[in-house]
Design an enzyme around this catalytic site. Structure first.
Site, PDB file in Angstrom:
ATOM      1  CG  ASN A  44      -0.421  -0.111   2.532  1.00 39.73           C
ATOM      2  OD1 ASN A  44       0.559  -0.810   2.776  1.00 39.73           O
ATOM      3  ND2 ASN A  44      -1.037   0.577   3.483  1.00 39.73           N
ATOM      4  CD  GLU A  46      -1.477   4.998   4.711  1.00 35.24           C
ATOM      5  OE1 GLU A  46      -2.101   4.069   5.249  1.00 35.24           O
ATOM      6  OE2 GLU A  46      -0.899   5.895   5.367  1.00 35.24           O
ATOM      7  CB  CYS A  55      -5.202  -1.450  -2.130  1.00 36.07           C
ATOM      8  SG  CYS A  55      -6.603  -0.549  -1.448  1.00 36.07           S
ATOM      9  CD  GLU A  57      -5.337  -6.002  -1.281  1.00 29.93           C
ATOM     10  OE1 GLU A  57      -6.025  -6.482  -0.362  1.00 29.93           O
ATOM     11  OE2 GLU A  57      -4.887  -4.835  -1.247  1.00 29.93           O
ATOM     12  CB  CYS A  88     -10.846  -2.712   0.250  1.00 26.72           C
ATOM     13  SG  CYS A  88     -10.198  -2.155  -1.344  1.00 26.72           S
ATOM     14  CB  CYS A  91      -8.626  -4.779  -3.636  1.00 27.37           C
ATOM     15  SG  CYS A  91      -7.491  -3.367  -3.692  1.00 27.37           S
TER      16      CYS A  91
END
Length: 136
Positions: A44, A46, A55, A57, A88, A91
């Site tokens: 990830n 940010e 993310c 993934e 999530c 994803c």
């Protein structure tokens, strides 16, 4: 743990160590094995403008696509904390673009694999490429 799953675990663990998570303090790593057997990892990343973060993934899928891969055979998501760190919703749909309902998504923490789910379990009755006349 099978040798193939151990490779995914190690790749996700290494990616997690490189995550950029200064705001949440919640580093996540992901690794996938593509249809040709190559392993691709992501972490990830940010951003101060929260909606534009990425993310783990999504990073692994982007790495696969950049390498020419077009199918996910297996995936592992690794994150901290007592709860299971599953993909999530967004994803799950990203994974679905490159994986069929029977693909296994492993969920792990730094100590090892904690659970495994089929994509169909995580995203039941999903909309995928075949709905538009394409096949994974």
């Amino acid at each position: 743990m099978s040798p193939e799953l151990a490779l995914l675990f190690e790749a996700a663990l290494a990616a997690q160590a490189r995550a950029y998570a200064p705001y949440s303090g919640f580093p996540v790593g992901a690794a996938l094995r593509d249809a040709d057997g190559a392993v691709h990892a992501g972490c990830n990343v940010e951003n101060a403008a929260y909606p534009v973060g990425t993310c783990a993934e999504a990073g692994a899928i982007a790495a696969m696509a950049a390498a020419g891969g077009r199918g996910i055979a297996e995936m592992l998501v690794l994150g901290p904390g007592p709860g299971l760190v599953t993909p999530c919703g967004a994803c799950r749909q990203r994974i679905r673009e490159f994986a069929g309902p029977d693909v296994i998504i492993h969920v792990a923490d730094g100590a090892g694999v904690r659970a495994a789910f089929t994509l169909a379990t995580l995203l039941p009755e999903s909309f995928g490429p075949e709905n538009l006349g394409r096949h994974v």
